[in-house]
Design an enzyme around this catalytic site. Structure first.
Site, PDB file in Angstrom:
ATOM      1  N   CYS A  75       0.987  -1.123  -0.004  1.00 38.78           N
ATOM      2  CA  CYS A  75      -0.070   0.141   0.000  1.00 38.78           C
ATOM      3  C   CYS A  75       0.797   1.267   0.118  1.00 38.78           C
ATOM      4  O   CYS A  75       1.700   1.355   0.900  1.00 38.78           O
ATOM      5  CB  CYS A  75      -1.053   0.139   1.212  1.00 38.78           C
ATOM      6  SG  CYS A  75      -2.032   1.436   1.402  1.00 38.78           S
ATOM      7  N   TYR A 314     -26.372 -11.338  22.820  1.00 37.27           N
ATOM      8  CA  TYR A 314     -25.789 -10.191  21.812  1.00 37.27           C
ATOM      9  C   TYR A 314     -25.947 -10.799  20.402  1.00 37.27           C
ATOM     10  O   TYR A 314     -25.082 -10.679  19.711  1.00 37.27           O
ATOM     11  CB  TYR A 314     -24.401 -10.000  22.435  1.00 37.27           C
ATOM     12  CG  TYR A 314     -24.080  -9.997  23.825  1.00 37.27           C
ATOM     13  CD1 TYR A 314     -23.979  -8.907  24.170  1.00 37.27           C
ATOM     14  CD2 TYR A 314     -23.850 -10.979  24.717  1.00 37.27           C
ATOM     15  CE1 TYR A 314     -23.901  -8.585  25.653  1.00 37.27           C
ATOM     16  CE2 TYR A 314     -23.625 -10.875  26.017  1.00 37.27           C
ATOM     17  CZ  TYR A 314     -23.599  -9.496  26.665  1.00 37.27           C
ATOM     18  OH  TYR A 314     -23.280  -9.382  27.961  1.00 37.27           O
ATOM     19  N   ASP A 383     -21.947 -13.593  21.907  1.00 36.94           N
ATOM     20  CA  ASP A 383     -20.905 -12.783  20.864  1.00 36.94           C
ATOM     21  C   ASP A 383     -20.885 -11.494  21.306  1.00 36.94           C
ATOM     22  O   ASP A 383     -21.547 -10.326  20.936  1.00 36.94           O
ATOM     23  CB  ASP A 383     -21.560 -12.901  19.588  1.00 36.94           C
ATOM     24  CG  ASP A 383     -20.425 -12.208  18.589  1.00 36.94           C
ATOM     25  OD1 ASP A 383     -19.416 -11.865  18.935  1.00 36.94           O
ATOM     26  OD2 ASP A 383     -20.757 -12.215  17.251  1.00 36.94           O
ATOM     27  N   CYS A 410     -13.856 -11.468  20.067  1.00 39.07           N
ATOM     28  CA  CYS A 410     -13.029 -10.723  19.171  1.00 39.07           C
ATOM     29  C   CYS A 410     -12.002 -10.160  20.046  1.00 39.07           C
ATOM     30  O   CYS A 410     -11.094  -9.268  19.696  1.00 39.07           O
ATOM     31  CB  CYS A 410     -13.870  -9.378  18.760  1.00 39.07           C
ATOM     32  SG  CYS A 410     -14.616  -8.386  19.728  1.00 39.07           S
TER      33      CYS A 410
END
Length: 466
Positions: A75, A314, A383, A410
């Protein structure tokens, strides 16, 4: 011990490993220094930016000797842009580091001596994987431009030539909106002095349907002619939905009520054969390819036979629960966002799923009522956000005594803390953990975890503290 470094000091450091969050780990006579832009194997010249009692933080100014796994970042904005952190780190090494971080969290914070971790699942695509991007406007000598915040800066936006995480279509639509803004002589909002008009552009793409939603976010007032914006965006046949939102606060947010300027109020995405409506503020995993992998693993770990009552906590817009519903007796979803629940109900109807119900409520407060209505769960899927399970939600989840919990995380650190409490207080053992790389070139890592409850002879559930 007193810190052997001082703020602003320049040091020569050798980076040994990566910490959770993406900084390199170096040691100076045993004292830990976290080095931004440092990769394992590097020897760097770094400037100390923060000193704490037990560690310091520094930023690499120069790579004196590159580690063996440094590669050329493709990039043109890499290093300046605050998005991708690891385009210069070989992808197989990224995977090893992420898997090691999961293991370290489970051992060190979760107290699991030998965590049952499956091999990490690599991303199907290392670039062009995001289905959603939020750009910020900035003012340049050529007029307004769109980009991302510079690394480490909240008040400066880097104009983009290209972003390798979106598709070619995403780049072309961004450039078209930038051209429109300049032609209309509109002024970008300045976060520092809080003046100007154009604030954000949100691009959402149904990767399996080819449908696109565009949302413009501005400051107060309608200073543009909507017909021309619609005309510009309709040159792209994929664009199905165009929205406008107003942000009158200093906060940089895009999750706002919107006005539909043209088209449908939502687009659709397809995941594991199901259709999902995507509105401007609806949550959807931003990597469609890997969302299908993540949900497939959750379905595997749930081990459904068709006779189970499943709680989906969730639940968001119902994506996980609805993929489980064909193999379950019933699915009951809870989510605090009323808009997300409305989407979940609509998604159930869209797919002809009649054995799933969704309710708006705080998970920690809704479980007792849900249990009275739905009965005892056989499987609970959670979650939660990055902060993990809140104290009451964690305790009340444990008190359900469901035989199996599928925990989608996460954040390995909050996962480890939650697993420790569920094991010590409620008898849940981690049976499987499978890391999934949803976001290559970033520090983020998802895991799907299967917990099973083991009855203990003297099982005493801690009192519910309200």
């Amino acid at each position: 011990m007193a810190a052997p470094v001082s703020n602003g000091e320049e040091l020569e450091l050798h980076v040994d490993s990566l910490a959770f969050g993406g900084n390199g780990v170096a040691r100076l006579d045993g004292f830990v220094v976290f080095v931004r832009r440092g990769l394992p194997g590097d020897t760097v010249r770094a400037r100390v930016t923060k000193v704490k009692r037990g560690f310091a933080e520094a930023t690499a100014l120069e790579i004196l000797t590159a580690g063996p796994d440094r590669v050329v970042a493709p990039c043109p904005h890499f290093g300046a842009c605050g998005g991708c952190r690891f385009q210069d780190y070989a992808y197989d090494r990224q995977l090893e580091s992420k898997a090691a971080q999961v293991r370290d969290a489970l051992v060190r914070l979760g107290g699991i001596a030998e965590p049952p971790i499956d091999p990490i699942v690599p991303a199907a695509s290392q670039y062009h994987y995001r289905n959603k991007l939020e750009y910020s406007f900035t003012q340049t000598p050529d007029g307004p431009a769109l980009g991302f915040h510079r690394a480490g800066r909240w008040d400066e936006v880097l104009p983009l030539e290209v972003c390798l995480l979106t598709t070619d279509l995403g780049n072309r639509i961004r450039d078209a909106v930038q051209g429109w803004a300049r032609e209309e002589k509109l002024v970008a909002y300045d976060q520092a002095d809080q003046k100007g008009y154009l604030r954000h552009l949100v691009f959402r793409e149904g990767r399996n349907t080819g449908q696109v939603l565009v949302q413009l976010v501005t400051a107060k007032g309608k200073k543009f002619e909507e017909g021309y914006l619609v005309e510009v965006l309709r040159t792209f046949p994929e664009v199905r939905s165009i929205h406008w939102a107003v942000n009158e606060t200093p906060a940089e947010i895009t999750n706002l009520p919107t006005v539909l300027l043209w088209g449908e109020d939502a687009i659709e995405e397809e995941i594991l054969g199901l259709r999902f409506r995507v509105r401007p503020n609806a949550f959807l995993q931003t990597n469609t390819e890997m969302a299908e992998t993540l949900y497939s693993i959750a379905r595997e770990f749930a081990g459904l036979t068709g006779s189970e009552t499943v709680y989906d906590l969730y639940c968001g817009t119902g994506t996980i629960g609805l993929t489980l519903a064909p193999d379950a007796l019933t699915v009951w979803g809870v989510e605090i966002s009323e808009e997300s629940v409305a989407c979940a109900i609509e998604n159930a109807e869209l797919n002809g799923i009649t054995n799933a119900a969704f309710f708006a409520g705080n998970v920690s407060l809704a479980l007792e009522e849900l249990q009275q209505r739905a009965g005892q769960p056989d499987v609970v899927v959670v979650d939660p956000p990055r902060a993990g399970l809140a104290g009451k939600a964690l305790r009340r989840l444990g008190r359900l005594r469901a035989p199996r919990i599928v925990y989608v995380s996460c954040n390995p650190t909050t996962l480890a803390s939650d697993l420790k409490s569920l094991r010590e207080d409620f008898g849940y053992e981690l049976v499987r953990c499978r890391p999934v790389d949803m976001f290559p070139h970033t520090p983020h890592i998802e895991t799907v975890n299967l917990l099973e409850r083991v009855e203990r002879p003297a099982d005493a559930t801690p009192p519910d503290e309200g």
